[in-house]
Scaffold this active site. Structure first.
Site, short mmCIF file in Angstrom:
data_model
loop_
_atom_site.label_atom_id
_atom_site.label_comp_id
_atom_site.label_asym_id
_atom_site.label_seq_id
_atom_site.Cartn_x
_atom_site.Cartn_y
_atom_site.Cartn_z
N PRO A 135 -0.77 2.32 8.75
CG PRO A 135 -1.89 4.37 8.73
CD PRO A 135 -0.67 3.70 9.25
CE1 TYR A 136 3.05 2.78 1.00
CE2 TYR A 136 4.73 1.60 2.24
CZ TYR A 136 4.24 2.08 1.04
OH TYR A 136 4.93 1.85 -0.12
#
Ligand SMILES: NC(=O)c1ccc[n+]([C@@H]2O[C@H](COP(=O)([O-])OP(=O)(O)OC[C@H]3O[C@@H](n4cnc5c(N)ncnc54)[C@H](O)[C@@H]3O)[C@@H](O)[C@H]2O)c1
Length: 229
Positions: A135-136
Site C-alpha cells: 500500500p505504501y
C-alpha cells in the site's frame, strides 16, 4: 515578486519528522510557516483526507507561496494478499488523496500570483516497491506520477512542483514500520546509515526557493546511494 517580501509556507505533517525539520529549516530562511497536521501542536489542525476541511483551511490561511506535503502514514506491513482493504484505503486516503486535496486547494492561488513552489514527499518505495509495503509503495508511486502531471500543467506559470524520494530517515514514522521490513530497507542503503531529517530539510528548502528554476515535475533522490534510477 521581490525576495524581500516574507514568503508563507504550508507544511502538512509539519509537527513531526520531516515536516517539522522542513518547518524549522524554512523558518531559518525567513519563511513564515503554517503547520497543518492532524496532531496536537499544529497551527491548523486538519485531517488531509477531508477535502472540505482542507478547502476551509486554505480559505482561512489565505495566499501562500510554498506547499510542502509531508503528511503520510506507513499503512499495513504484510504481503499484498494479507493486506486488509480498510488499511489499503486509509493509506491511499492520507498519502494520495491528502496530497491531491492540498495541491488542488493551494495551486490555483500560486498560479494566479505567478510564483509558487510545491514539494511532495514521495519515497524510494514508490520507485522500487518495498516488500511487505505494497500500500505504501503504491501510494508513493501515485504521488510521483501526480507530481509529474502537475509539474507539466504548471510549467509556464512560475509555479514549480517537484517530488523527493527519501530512503529510510530517522523519524517517528519508523516506529510504525515492522522491524523486519525496516531492517531490509535500511540494509539496502550503500552509505550504511539512515538519513537525518535535517538532510532532507535541506533539499526541501532548496526546492522551495528561487534557487530552483529549471526543474519541475522532477523526482529528487535522497537515499544514501540506494537509487539506481
Ligand atoms: N521517515 C522515513 O524513513 C521516510 C522515508 C521516505 C518517505 N517518507 C515520507 O515523509 C513524510 C513524512 O514522514 P515522517 O517520517 O516525517 O513521519 P512522521 O510520522 O514523523 O510525520 C508524519 C506527520 O503526518 C501527520 N499526519 C498523518 N496523517 C495525517 C492526516 N490524515 N492529516 C494530517 N496530518 C497527518 C502526522 O500527525 C505526523 O505529524 C511521509 O509522507 C512519509 O511517507 C518518510
Amino acid at each position: 515578486m521581490t525576495s524581500s517580501r516574507t514568503r508563507t509556507a504550508v507544511i502538512t505533517g509539519g509537527v513531526s519528522g520531516l515536516g517539522r525539520a522542513a518547518a524549522l529549516r524554512l523558518e531559518a530562511d525567513g519563511v513564515s510557516v503554517v503547520t497543518l497536521d492532524i496532531a496536537d501542536g499544529a497551527d491548523v489542525i486538519v485531517d488531509v483526507t477531508d477535502a472540505a476541511a482542507v478547502r476551509a483551511a486554505a480559505d482561512e490561511i489565505g495566499p501562500i507561496d510554498i506547499l510542502v506535503n509531508s503528511a503520510g502514514v506507513v499503512g499495513p506491513n504484510a504481503p499484498l494478499w494479507e493486506i486488509p482493504l480498510d488499511g489499503w484505503r486509509r493509506t491511499f486516503a492520507v498519502n494520495v488523496d491528502g496530497t491531491f486535496h492540498t495541491c488542488r486547494a493551494f495551486a490555483p492561488g500560486m498560479r494566479a500570483r505567478g510564483w509558487g513552489r510545491i514539494v511532495n514527499i514521495a519515497s524510494m518505495a514508490g520507485k522500487d516497491g518495498n516488500p511487505n509495503m505494497s500500500p505504501y509503495s503504491a501510494t508513493k508511486a501515485a504521488v510521483i506520477a501526480m507530481t509529474k502531471s502537475l509539474g507539466k500543467e504548471l510549467a509556464t506559470s512560475g509555479v514549480l512542483a517537484n517530488a523527493i524520494a527519501p530512503a529510510v530517515i530517522e523519524t517517528p514514522m519508523n516506529a510504525d514500520t515492522e522491524p523486519e521490513a525496516l531492517a531490509h530497507i535500511t540494509g539496502l542503503i550503500p552509505m550504511r546509515r539512515v538519513g537525518r531529517p535535517e538532510e532532507v530539510a535541506e533539499l526541501i528548502a532548496w526546492l522551495a526557493s528561487d534557487k530552483v528554476s529549471f526543474s519541475t515535475g522532477a523526482v529528487y533522490d535522497i537515499s544514501g546511494g540506494r537509487a539506481t534510477y
